[in-house]
Scaffold this motif. Sequence first.
Motif, mmCIF file in Angstrom:
data_model
loop_
_atom_site.group_PDB
_atom_site.id
_atom_site.type_symbol
_atom_site.label_atom_id
_atom_site.label_comp_id
_atom_site.label_asym_id
_atom_site.label_seq_id
_atom_site.Cartn_x
_atom_site.Cartn_y
_atom_site.Cartn_z
ATOM 1 N N ALA A 64 54.791 13.252 82.337
ATOM 2 C CA ALA A 64 55.186 13.211 83.631
ATOM 3 C C ALA A 64 56.424 13.641 84.014
ATOM 4 O O ALA A 64 56.769 13.934 84.917
ATOM 5 C CB ALA A 64 55.131 11.557 83.806
ATOM 6 N N LEU A 65 57.244 13.615 83.055
ATOM 7 C CA LEU A 65 59.096 13.889 83.260
ATOM 8 C C LEU A 65 59.095 15.295 82.776
ATOM 9 O O LEU A 65 58.637 15.744 81.547
ATOM 10 C CB LEU A 65 59.813 12.917 82.461
ATOM 11 C CG LEU A 65 59.646 11.644 83.073
ATOM 12 C CD1 LEU A 65 60.730 10.523 82.072
ATOM 13 C CD2 LEU A 65 60.305 11.547 84.545
ATOM 14 N N THR A 66 59.619 16.186 83.373
ATOM 15 C CA THR A 66 60.014 17.416 83.067
ATOM 16 C C THR A 66 61.624 17.652 82.799
ATOM 17 O O THR A 66 62.267 17.040 83.939
ATOM 18 C CB THR A 66 59.613 18.495 83.956
ATOM 19 O OG1 THR A 66 58.217 18.492 84.090
ATOM 20 C CG2 THR A 66 60.090 19.828 83.546
ATOM 21 N N ASP A 76 68.871 16.230 85.435
ATOM 22 C CA ASP A 76 68.364 16.738 84.016
ATOM 23 C C ASP A 76 66.918 16.432 83.920
ATOM 24 O O ASP A 76 66.231 16.963 82.942
ATOM 25 C CB ASP A 76 68.908 16.281 83.149
ATOM 26 C CG ASP A 76 68.855 14.800 82.886
ATOM 27 O OD1 ASP A 76 68.305 13.952 83.550
ATOM 28 O OD2 ASP A 76 69.187 14.251 81.263
ATOM 29 N N ARG A 77 65.991 15.860 84.940
ATOM 30 C CA ARG A 77 64.559 15.529 84.667
ATOM 31 C C ARG A 77 63.713 15.344 86.181
ATOM 32 O O ARG A 77 64.844 15.198 87.103
ATOM 33 C CB ARG A 77 64.503 14.116 84.129
ATOM 34 C CG ARG A 77 64.968 12.987 84.859
ATOM 35 C CD ARG A 77 65.222 11.762 83.722
ATOM 36 N NE ARG A 77 66.441 12.165 82.924
ATOM 37 C CZ ARG A 77 66.898 11.228 82.137
ATOM 38 N NH1 ARG A 77 66.054 9.853 81.855
ATOM 39 N NH2 ARG A 77 67.649 11.541 81.282
ATOM 40 N N SER A 78 62.749 15.769 86.269
ATOM 41 C CA SER A 78 62.046 15.713 87.425
ATOM 42 C C SER A 78 60.759 15.242 87.227
ATOM 43 O O SER A 78 60.149 15.317 86.218
ATOM 44 C CB SER A 78 62.057 17.079 88.396
ATOM 45 O OG SER A 78 61.585 17.985 87.316
ATOM 46 N N LYS A 125 53.954 5.054 81.000
ATOM 47 C CA LYS A 125 54.005 5.173 79.790
ATOM 48 C C LYS A 125 55.289 5.535 79.073
ATOM 49 O O LYS A 125 55.928 5.206 78.225
ATOM 50 C CB LYS A 125 52.741 6.076 79.117
ATOM 51 C CG LYS A 125 52.521 5.848 77.694
ATOM 52 C CD LYS A 125 51.318 6.780 77.432
ATOM 53 C CE LYS A 125 51.314 6.834 75.797
ATOM 54 N NZ LYS A 125 49.931 7.655 75.307
ATOM 55 N N GLU A 126 55.720 6.616 79.853
ATOM 56 C CA GLU A 126 56.928 7.676 79.233
ATOM 57 C C GLU A 126 58.127 6.605 79.462
ATOM 58 O O GLU A 126 59.140 6.840 78.571
ATOM 59 C CB GLU A 126 57.101 8.498 79.740
ATOM 60 C CG GLU A 126 55.952 9.805 79.541
ATOM 61 C CD GLU A 126 56.127 11.170 80.096
ATOM 62 O OE1 GLU A 126 57.144 11.411 80.715
ATOM 63 O OE2 GLU A 126 55.144 11.889 80.011
#
Length: 372
Positions: A64-66, A76-78, A125-126
């Motif tokens: 889910a997170l890039t 730093d995340r999207s 979950k992440e």
Amino acid sequence: MPDGSSVSALLPGARKGRGAVSNPAIRYESISREAFDDGWDSLAELADLPPLPTTLVKERARSALTFNSSPDIGFDRSINPYRGCEHGCVYCYARPSHATIGYSPGLDFETKLLFKPDLPALLEKELRRPGYVPKPVALGANTDPYQPIERTLLLTRQVLEVLERFGHPVTIVTKSAGVLRDLDILTRMAQRNLVHVCLSVTTLDAALARRMEPRAATPLRRLQAINALARVGIPTGVLAAPMIPGLNDAELERILSESCKAGATRAGYVLLRLPLEIREMFEDWVRAHFPDRAARILALVRETRGGAMYDSRFGTRQTGTGAYADMLASRFHLMARKLGFGGSRVVSQALDCSQFAPPPETPAPARQLELL
């Protein structure tokens, strides 16, 4: 999955409701097909082709997170619920990413859209992983989270619901007034200093906007969205992007001024970026729509990129170099200070990460029966 074929054909004009006027070959493929007029006027018939339909493809998300380490952006995340974007902005820097999944960055990018139905569950979950450290996450950093298909798929809203429950901060950039649909969630998150919204306003000229961004909200609707968000206390900014030399950059001050009147409290801008296939596509587009000034526009773009159409170096790719780029930066800073936006080029908002707290997990149905 894509069928593996590609056509590199310049259409004689834009297809109705679409931004690109070409569908470049996929750079990863060794074989491509090119349109060829065999003498039967087959190419002329392209002008009468019907509008291209939108095709939705379900994609199973791996994460889910890039995460990224770019020094040019303020996160730093999207999270990206969609790949491809129906808005059809010809200059979109995300277009080349479509080639990595076997589609053309041209018309395929705006007609063959991938969506990730399992994204909200995967995000939860992440966020529950031991050791996860929260920082503001950018929603829709690659493609618009409120493009038309969001009206029915609701993936962006489901992602916001997860982030709200976890107390996780989020920033949103969109060209769509559709963001107002989620005013309830955004208002609650704003009260906890967990959200910042930014509307991208490229031009105030509705006719020009229709050519550049055929399925995005009109400029007036974007200003109205800024006003509606600001009136309920949601921190809202404006992003004048991209600024295209010789086409819309003369509007910079007016875009900032009208956005300020609407309620924006922060502002930023980005110079036109033309990585990979976008260079060819933009050249095709500008010559098709503005044949009288295409040469001037392209010459000014090169002037801001050291004689090339694009320079990908960190530190300059967002702003360019040279006298013309420096003048644009000076104009932005001067107007931003005048309007009280401050002197920063990057739209930013200090959000609260201390409220992050994973909620108790909901027991699975089988487990609930055991507890009876």
